[in-house]
Design an enzyme around this catalytic site. Structure first.
Site, mmCIF file in Angstrom:
data_model
loop_
_atom_site.group_PDB
_atom_site.id
_atom_site.type_symbol
_atom_site.label_atom_id
_atom_site.label_comp_id
_atom_site.label_asym_id
_atom_site.label_seq_id
_atom_site.Cartn_x
_atom_site.Cartn_y
_atom_site.Cartn_z
ATOM 1 N N THR A 1 2.727 -12.469 14.892
ATOM 2 C CA THR A 1 2.400 -12.898 13.525
ATOM 3 C C THR A 1 3.591 -12.567 12.626
ATOM 4 O OG1 THR A 1 1.319 -10.742 13.225
ATOM 5 C CG2 THR A 1 -0.103 -12.595 13.774
ATOM 6 N N ALA B 1 -1.924 1.432 6.998
ATOM 7 C CA ALA B 1 -1.370 2.512 7.832
ATOM 8 C C ALA B 1 0.144 2.336 7.953
ATOM 9 C CB ALA B 1 -2.024 2.494 9.215
ATOM 10 N N PHE C 1 1.880 3.122 4.589
ATOM 11 C CA PHE C 1 1.962 4.557 4.289
ATOM 12 C C PHE C 1 3.023 5.241 5.155
ATOM 13 C CE2 PHE C 1 -1.440 6.469 1.532
ATOM 14 C CZ PHE C 1 -1.818 5.281 0.930
ATOM 15 N N CYS D 1 7.466 -4.448 12.824
ATOM 16 C CA CYS D 1 6.247 -4.468 12.003
ATOM 17 C C CYS D 1 6.326 -3.888 10.596
ATOM 18 C CB CYS D 1 5.114 -3.811 12.781
ATOM 19 S SG CYS D 1 4.685 -4.775 14.232
ATOM 20 N N LYS E 1 7.664 -6.426 8.007
ATOM 21 C CA LYS E 1 6.789 -7.608 8.018
ATOM 22 C C LYS E 1 5.426 -7.283 7.401
ATOM 23 C CE LYS E 1 4.630 -8.267 12.256
ATOM 24 N NZ LYS E 1 3.185 -8.184 12.116
#
Ligand code: NAD
Ligand code: UGA
Length: 458
Positions: A88, A219, A222, A272, A275
């Site tokens: 994704t 998550a 942070f 990740c 993104k």
């Protein structure tokens, strides 16, 4: 026996499912992908990803209750539970380009599930998705008109690369989000039972679909925010002779702050963090929350600042020019113990130094192939050298960009003797003993600590 299918044999599908299969010998697992080379590699002696401990688990389960295939349609029709772990990435075109998640692979999968299903199924979102994506998935799947029912669950993956096996074997928590309907709750319980084969029940938590989807983005936001916070302080440390490691240690001992994710570095990378934060920023804008969007956007901006600050420090320390100078980059992977180079700060530093016309040599124990691939055309201007001693030979500088233990254990005296003088070392991971390097003759530039140099300042 339950037939469990995972669509997407990438880092997540390929590293999680073999572990689930190893704990659930009573079920049959198939992992499918449209990428034939990847599927072949998963069944070969050289797995497509480097993940410590994974080889043995794949070997143990392959051909017993774990199978790989490219026949996506066939295995969809046979499955009772389908995990979707396709990519994704950030959208690069149209509305939301540069921030929103590109859901084309995900939506294609939803349609493919619909077209090839003759029985009702549980569909599990394993990919990281924008909050409320499950709603769209439900709409597509339940538009079948043939009486089939699909329960969509959110079960985000929290593993980190390099420690995927440990993270899966002993997760801090497993999160399962579902609808509060009877059928939704039954589906949630089915997934709870699957994980309960090895995860203690108190670590398996359930939530509503939207909390579960959003928790994954939050998550990551942070975690990345902590790195950007300590990196922002590293810049201040370099101006004030404070030491960022000492500051991190001092604040981390406060239980409310905690000691993890306070390692200052050249910046965070990986497929990740950036993104997912950009996706969060986009969602906040979409829901009319510009202040919230700007708050999180700064985490990404601070990371870009940290990467470029590192390059500027290199150039200014080396007498304001690196043109034609050989510079050895120690590390290409975005972190140690992985061959993944996606969004790696090492490659950002490489690109910026090439822009300055430096002569770049990259060495990395696992990630050279991916680095070559990710650099594209620029790779032609880079030398790839497996041996770090050869990479550093006749170099003006070394930049440590990945915290591989191998780089810690090198003979830096031998390296120093083979380099052009004055020899520079820029430690983007605060990995090695800076005093020792200085004593060997290096000019040493750590992150967030005073530089140790033999150069006379005027
Ligand atoms: P990846 O790119 O390594 O793997 C995705 C795979 O899906 C690819 O092999 C691709 O060929 C395949 N695919 C795409 N469309 C398909 C289709 N229609 N049918 C079959 N296969 C298809 O990605 P990844 O790193 O495994 O990440 C997957 C998802 O998990 C992402 O949403 C990511 O944000 C999330 N995630 C990743 C990590 C990580 O450490 N990499 C951790 C947690 C969550
Ligand atoms: C991260 C999260 O840790 C996982 O929980 C999450 O599942 C995953 O993203 C995801 O969604 O893809 P990962 O990117 O694999 O995992 O690795 P991390 O250990 O989080 O490291 C990310 C980056 O931050 C690396 O470049 C690392 O070197 C850097 N980092 C990490 C620091 O610079 N300082 C730190 O203190 C910690």
């Amino acid at each position: 026996m339950t037939n469990i299918l995972c669509i997407g044999a990438g880092y997540v599908g390929g590293s999680t499912m073999p572990i689930v299969a190893s704990h659930c010998p009573q079920h049959r697992f198939v992992i499918v992908d449209i990428n034939e080379a990847r599927i072949a590699a998963w069944q070969s002696d050289k797995l497509p990803i480097y993940e410590p401990g994974l080889d043995e688990i794949v070997k143990k389960t392959l051909g017993k209750n774990l199978f790989f295939s490219t026949d996506v349609n066939k295995h969809i029709s046979e499955a009772d539970i389908i995990f979707v772990s396709v990519n994704t990435p950030t959208k690069v075109f149209g509305e939301g380009a540069g921030r929103a998640a590109d859901l084309q692979y995900w939506e294609k999968t939803a349609r493919q599930i619909l077209e090839n299903s003759t029985t009702s199924k549980i569909v599990v979102e394993k990919s990281t998705l924008p909050v409320r994506t499950a709603e769209a998935m439900e709409r597509i799947l339940n538009s079948n008109g043939n009486g089939l029912h699909f329960d969509v669950l959110s079960n985000p993956e929290f593993l980190a690369e390099g420690t995927a096996v440990r993270d899966m074997e002993e997760p801090d928590r497993v999160l399962i989000g579902g609808r509060t309907t009877e059928s939704g709750q039954r589906a949630v319980q089915t997934l709870v039972e699957l994980y309960a084969n090895w995860v203690p029940r108190e670590r398996i938590i359930t939530a509503n679909l939207w909390s579960s989807e959003l928790s994954k983005l939050v998550a990551n936001a942070f975690l990345a925010q902590r790195i950007s916070s300590i990196n922002s302080i590293s810049a201040l440390c370099e101006k004030t002779e404070a030491d960022v490691s000492e500051v991190a240690h001092a604040i981390g001992l406060d239980n409310r702050i905690g000691k993890y994710f306070l390692r200052s570095s050249v910046g965070f990378g990986g497929s990740c963090f950036k993104k997912d934060i950009l996706n969060l920023v986009y969602l906040c804008e979409h829901y009319g929350l510009p202040e919230v969007a700007r708050y999180w956007d700064q985490v990404v901006k601070m990371n870009e600042y940290q990467e470029m600050r590192f390059v500027s420090k290199m150039v200014s320390s080396m007498f304001n020019t690196v043109a034609g100078k050989r510079i050895a980059l120690f590390g290409a992977a975005f972190k140690a113990n992985t061959n993944d180079t996606r969004e790696s700060p090492a490659l950002e530093v490489c690109r910026a130094l090439l822009e300055e016309r430096a002569d770049i040599v990259i060495t990395d124990p696992q990630a050279m192939d991916n680095a070559r691939h990710d650099l594209g055309e620029l790779a032609k201007r880079v030398t790839f050298e497996a041996d770090p001693y050869a990479a550093a030979k006749e170099a003006h500088a070394i930049a440590i960009l990945t915290e591989w233990t191998q780089f810690k254990e090198l003979d830096y005296e031998k390296i120093y003797n083979s380099m052009i003088k004055p020899a520079f070392i820029f430690d983007g991971r605060n990995l090695i003993d800076h005093k020792k390097l200085y004593q060997l003759g290096f000019n040493v530039y750590p992150i967030g600590k005073p530089a140790l140099t033999h150069l006379q300042s005027h």
